[in-house]
Design a protein around this motif. Structure first.
Motif, PDB file in Angstrom:
ATOM      1  N   MET A  54      -1.983  19.682 -11.635  1.00 50.57           N
ATOM      2  CA  MET A  54      -3.251  19.239 -12.116  1.00 50.57           C
ATOM      3  C   MET A  54      -3.569  17.838 -12.294  1.00 50.57           C
ATOM      4  SD  MET A  54      -5.747  20.875 -14.934  1.00 50.57           S
ATOM      5  CE  MET A  54      -7.281  20.168 -15.293  1.00 50.57           C
ATOM      6  N   LYS A  55      -4.502  17.064 -11.988  1.00 49.50           N
ATOM      7  CA  LYS A  55      -4.569  15.689 -12.072  1.00 49.50           C
ATOM      8  C   LYS A  55      -4.818  15.302 -13.536  1.00 49.50           C
ATOM      9  CE  LYS A  55      -6.830  11.715 -10.427  1.00 49.50           C
ATOM     10  NZ  LYS A  55      -7.984  11.216  -9.471  1.00 49.50           N
ATOM     11  N   GLN A  56      -4.139  14.505 -14.064  1.00 46.35           N
ATOM     12  CA  GLN A  56      -4.212  14.301 -15.462  1.00 46.35           C
ATOM     13  C   GLN A  56      -4.999  12.944 -15.465  1.00 46.35           C
ATOM     14  OE1 GLN A  56      -0.562  13.096 -17.521  1.00 46.35           O
ATOM     15  NE2 GLN A  56      -1.528  13.116 -19.465  1.00 46.35           N
ATOM     16  N   GLU A  57      -6.136  12.986 -16.636  1.00 50.84           N
ATOM     17  CA  GLU A  57      -7.113  11.991 -16.402  1.00 50.84           C
ATOM     18  C   GLU A  57      -6.676  10.911 -17.452  1.00 50.84           C
ATOM     19  OE1 GLU A  57     -11.096  12.991 -17.966  1.00 50.84           O
ATOM     20  OE2 GLU A  57     -11.392  14.627 -16.209  1.00 50.84           O
ATOM     21  N   ALA A  58      -6.952   9.799 -17.130  1.00 54.22           N
ATOM     22  CA  ALA A  58      -6.473   8.583 -17.972  1.00 54.22           C
ATOM     23  C   ALA A  58      -7.261   8.810 -19.366  1.00 54.22           C
ATOM     24  CB  ALA A  58      -7.262   7.445 -17.266  1.00 54.22           C
ATOM     25  N   PRO A  59      -6.913   8.374 -20.323  1.00 56.62           N
ATOM     26  CA  PRO A  59      -7.458   8.406 -21.646  1.00 56.62           C
ATOM     27  C   PRO A  59      -8.439   7.559 -22.046  1.00 56.62           C
ATOM     28  CG  PRO A  59      -5.312   7.335 -21.634  1.00 56.62           C
ATOM     29  CD  PRO A  59      -5.299   7.823 -20.323  1.00 56.62           C
TER      30      PRO A  59
ATOM     31  N   GLY B  64      -1.794  -4.434 -23.198  1.00 56.10           N
ATOM     32  CA  GLY B  64      -1.821  -3.417 -24.584  1.00 56.10           C
ATOM     33  C   GLY B  64      -2.016  -2.180 -23.940  1.00 56.10           C
ATOM     34  N   ARG B  65      -1.875  -1.191 -24.954  1.00 56.45           N
ATOM     35  CA  ARG B  65      -1.999   0.149 -24.667  1.00 56.45           C
ATOM     36  C   ARG B  65      -2.959   1.109 -25.294  1.00 56.45           C
ATOM     37  NH1 ARG B  65       2.232   1.996 -21.215  1.00 56.45           N
ATOM     38  NH2 ARG B  65       3.866   0.445 -20.652  1.00 56.45           N
ATOM     39  N   ILE B  66      -3.621   1.899 -24.806  1.00 54.53           N
ATOM     40  CA  ILE B  66      -4.427   2.939 -25.617  1.00 54.53           C
ATOM     41  C   ILE B  66      -4.008   4.237 -25.206  1.00 54.53           C
ATOM     42  CG2 ILE B  66      -6.805   3.787 -25.695  1.00 54.53           C
ATOM     43  CD1 ILE B  66      -7.884   1.142 -24.826  1.00 54.53           C
ATOM     44  N   ASP B  67      -3.278   4.792 -26.225  1.00 56.76           N
ATOM     45  CA  ASP B  67      -2.882   6.391 -26.143  1.00 56.76           C
ATOM     46  C   ASP B  67      -1.736   6.080 -24.858  1.00 56.76           C
ATOM     47  OD1 ASP B  67      -4.347   7.506 -27.946  1.00 56.76           O
ATOM     48  OD2 ASP B  67      -5.893   8.035 -26.643  1.00 56.76           O
ATOM     49  N   GLY B  68      -0.812   5.258 -25.123  1.00 54.98           N
ATOM     50  CA  GLY B  68       0.020   4.904 -24.003  1.00 54.98           C
ATOM     51  C   GLY B  68      -0.275   4.509 -22.832  1.00 54.98           C
ATOM     52  N   PHE B  69      -1.474   4.218 -22.512  1.00 50.86           N
ATOM     53  CA  PHE B  69      -2.184   3.855 -21.176  1.00 50.86           C
ATOM     54  C   PHE B  69      -2.397   2.443 -21.218  1.00 50.86           C
ATOM     55  CE2 PHE B  69      -5.547   3.651 -17.940  1.00 50.86           C
ATOM     56  CZ  PHE B  69      -4.654   4.388 -16.720  1.00 50.86           C
ATOM     57  N   THR B  70      -1.735   1.678 -20.047  1.00 53.62           N
ATOM     58  CA  THR B  70      -1.757   0.378 -20.125  1.00 53.62           C
ATOM     59  C   THR B  70      -3.113  -0.283 -19.798  1.00 53.62           C
ATOM     60  OG1 THR B  70       0.498   0.207 -19.309  1.00 53.62           O
ATOM     61  CG2 THR B  70      -0.841  -1.943 -18.923  1.00 53.62           C
TER      62      THR B  70
ATOM     63  N   VAL C 220     -11.190   1.530 -14.153  1.00 51.39           N
ATOM     64  CA  VAL C 220      -9.979   2.397 -14.397  1.00 51.39           C
ATOM     65  C   VAL C 220      -9.228   2.707 -13.224  1.00 51.39           C
ATOM     66  CG1 VAL C 220      -9.210   4.578 -15.435  1.00 51.39           C
ATOM     67  CG2 VAL C 220     -11.319   3.466 -16.314  1.00 51.39           C
ATOM     68  N   GLN C 221      -7.989   2.466 -13.135  1.00 52.10           N
ATOM     69  CA  GLN C 221      -7.357   2.976 -11.985  1.00 52.10           C
ATOM     70  C   GLN C 221      -6.292   4.007 -12.363  1.00 52.10           C
ATOM     71  OE1 GLN C 221      -5.522  -0.722 -10.364  1.00 52.10           O
ATOM     72  NE2 GLN C 221      -7.163  -1.218  -9.326  1.00 52.10           N
ATOM     73  N   LYS C 222      -5.536   4.670 -11.666  1.00 49.96           N
ATOM     74  CA  LYS C 222      -4.618   5.616 -11.515  1.00 49.96           C
ATOM     75  C   LYS C 222      -3.485   5.470 -12.726  1.00 49.96           C
ATOM     76  CE  LYS C 222      -1.448   8.938  -9.464  1.00 49.96           C
ATOM     77  NZ  LYS C 222      -0.901   9.288  -8.290  1.00 49.96           N
ATOM     78  N   HIS C 223      -2.910   4.273 -13.021  1.00 51.99           N
ATOM     79  CA  HIS C 223      -1.839   3.981 -13.911  1.00 51.99           C
ATOM     80  C   HIS C 223      -2.161   2.877 -14.880  1.00 51.99           C
ATOM     81  CE1 HIS C 223       0.687   6.754 -11.781  1.00 51.99           C
ATOM     82  NE2 HIS C 223       0.741   6.148 -10.669  1.00 51.99           N
ATOM     83  N   MET C 224      -3.352   2.369 -14.824  1.00 51.30           N
ATOM     84  CA  MET C 224      -3.955   1.047 -15.539  1.00 51.30           C
ATOM     85  C   MET C 224      -5.405   0.920 -15.611  1.00 51.30           C
ATOM     86  SD  MET C 224      -2.858  -1.930 -12.954  1.00 51.30           S
ATOM     87  CE  MET C 224      -1.267  -0.774 -12.578  1.00 51.30           C
ATOM     88  N   ALA C 225      -5.972   0.186 -16.672  1.00 46.11           N
ATOM     89  CA  ALA C 225      -7.391  -0.145 -16.644  1.00 46.11           C
ATOM     90  C   ALA C 225      -7.392  -1.502 -17.050  1.00 46.11           C
ATOM     91  CB  ALA C 225      -7.857   0.837 -17.791  1.00 46.11           C
ATOM     92  N   TYR C 226      -8.745  -2.134 -16.809  1.00 43.00           N
ATOM     93  CA  TYR C 226      -9.079  -3.442 -17.095  1.00 43.00           C
ATOM     94  C   TYR C 226     -10.315  -3.399 -18.081  1.00 43.00           C
ATOM     95  CZ  TYR C 226      -5.946  -4.429 -12.975  1.00 43.00           C
ATOM     96  OH  TYR C 226      -5.083  -4.366 -12.274  1.00 43.00           O
ATOM     97  N   GLY C 227     -10.123  -4.337 -19.013  1.00 46.72           N
ATOM     98  CA  GLY C 227     -11.292  -4.311 -20.116  1.00 46.72           C
ATOM     99  C   GLY C 227     -11.816  -6.134 -20.327  1.00 46.72           C
TER     100      GLY C 227
END
Length: 457
Positions: A1-6, A28-34, A53-60
């Motif tokens: 099952m695909k895990q959703e980004a936090p 930085g990290r939010i709940d371990g997500f870069t 939001v991408q599979k392994h990272m996000a941009y803010g």
């Protein structure tokens, strides 16, 4: 099952910045997500809006800085946050140097597996602004308004500006003269989307030691209308030595074409690094920060520790800048470079400096170096490499290993590919002894390194 980004796009979060990325973003990290955040600095707590939001990272995007870094400063340039030229103006210069030292150390350990080697403190500049001797200004149009400046970060959108605090101050005057000229005579800038229009770029070069100035207009064609009027205005600038046109009608991101036409003056300017004089054309590769370049070359000379009897091989020699510096102390220097005009420049630079113990070969390093080893049985005492960002070709590294020099001095402009190459040498009988970062490009994330590698007997 695909895990959703936090994290979710367009949602707001609170996060702490812990590091700086290679493009200058805070990490930085939010709940371990870069999460990468433009403008964030280590130690800061921020309120961030997630924009991608991408599979392994996000941009803010920073909404508020809740706890600012003690090393955050007001950028001296008003467009630093939108122009792609600088990434670190908001960080104190002292901390920029520390971060660059840390970046080199981390890359050596993580990528190269090289541990236990001290990376020395970064050698900084006396003045980290107005240090560049070369500028490339794209020219365009937006809503019928002429645009001359620099590309925004990761785009080809021109940020229009009259002043750049990294460039020599005379560039401000040159750009204004050309801006007025193009407007007055209704000369159209080039438009990438249509491939129409004439003026693509303005290139300037300044001899830091000589004060000589070159202006080169890159055209989508051969001729510049009313060029004599522009020449009359530009040649009034003290130090103006060379005004040339460069022809580039190709649909390409490469700035310069191969054909040069002199409008006025010489086809080159002169400059010095230490006691060595160089002739520099629009197409010459020449380091953009001559003061720090001298620091780099002196460090390379120190690491080589030449006694006067050594044969030195300089791979990726360009116009012979390092070769001629080393020739002062070596028995012989052999330079190799792929660009024919650069080798012509290198030979000419050797001639004007009266240096007779340097010879140069033109061709791809991965072809020439094995040929020198196999056909001439060349076994240099010291090898110097100063490769492009992609690092050394694996065949070059293999031939260095076969040649078994006592020392290799590696001058790097990318610590990631440096680490990769050092790992290969380390696995094949060489040992990394010293690593010296040098800040060649203040206010940016780039860092040069000079590394001493010795053969393990």
């Amino acid at each position: 099952m695909k895990q959703e980004a936090p994290v979710k796009k367009n949602e707001t979060y609170c996060m702490k910045i812990t590091d700086i990325g290679l493009q200058g973003q805070g990490i930085g990290r939010i709940d371990g997500f870069t999460v990468f955040v433009e403008g964030g600095l280590p130690g800061e707590t921020i309120e961030v809006l997630i924009v991608k939001v991408q599979k392994h990272m996000a941009y803010g995007k920073i909404l508020r800085i809740l706890e600012p870094s003690a090393f955050r400063v007001e950028p001296p340039c008003s467009i630093a946050s939108v122009c792609g030229g600088c990434q670190l103006q908001h960080l104190s210069y002292e901390k920029q140097l520390e971060w660059k030292q840390s970046l080199v150390q981390k890359n050596l350990e993580r990528i190269g597996g090289i541990k236990g080697v001290e990376v020395l403190p970064t050698i900084g500049m006396k003045e980290p602004l107005r240090y560049r001797n070369k500028a490339q200004f794209p020219v365009g149009k937006k809503q019928e308004q002429l645009q001359i400046g620099f590309y925004a970060n990761r785009s080809h959108r021109i940020v229009d500006t009259d002043v750049c605090l990294l460039q020599h101050p005379v560039n401000d005057e040159i750009v204004q003269i050309i801006r007025d000229f193009l407007t007055e005579y209704h000369i159209e800038p080039y438009r990438e989307e249509t491939q129409k229009g004439l003026v693509r770029h303005i290139l300037t070069r300044i001899g830091k030691a000589t004060g000589e100035i070159m202006v080169c207009l890159v055209l989508n064609g051969r001729n510049l209308p009313y060029d004599k009027h522009l020449v009359e205005r530009l040649k009034k600038i003290p130090g103006m030595t060379s005004i040339v046109l460069n022809e580039n009608a190709e649909n390409t991101n490469v700035i310069l074409g191969e054909k040069i036409h002199v409008l006025w003056g010489k086809p080159y300017i002169r400059d010095y690094i230490g006691p060595i004089q160089f002739e520099i054309s629009p197409l010459s590769f020449y380091q953009v920060n001559p003061e720090q370049t001298q620091v780099i070359y002196e460090k390379a000379l120190e690491f080589a520790d030449l006694k006067g009897e050594e044969v030195v091989l300089d791979i990726y020699c360009g116009i012979g800048t390092i070769s001629l510096f080393l020739a002062q102390k070596a028995k012989e220097v052999i330079g190799v470079e792929v660009i024919p005009q650069a080798i012509e420049n290198a030979r000419r630079n050797a001639e004007i400096n009266g240096i007779k113990n340097a010879r140069f070969f033109v061709g791809k390093a991965e072809q020439i170096i094995p040929m020198l080893y196999e056909q001439e049985n060349m076994k240099p005492d010291v090898i110097v490499v100063d490769p492009p960002r992609k690092g050394c070709d694996v065949s070059v590294l293999n031939t260095i290993i076969k040649m078994q020099p006592q020392k290799v001095v590696y001058v790097s402009c990318d610590s990631a590919t440096l680490a990769r190459d050092l790992s290969i040498l380390k696995e094949n009988g060489f040992c990394v002894k010293k690593v010296q970062p040098v800040d060649q490009f203040g206010m940016t994330t780039h860092v040069e390194s000079v590394v001493l590698i010795t053969r393990v007997d």
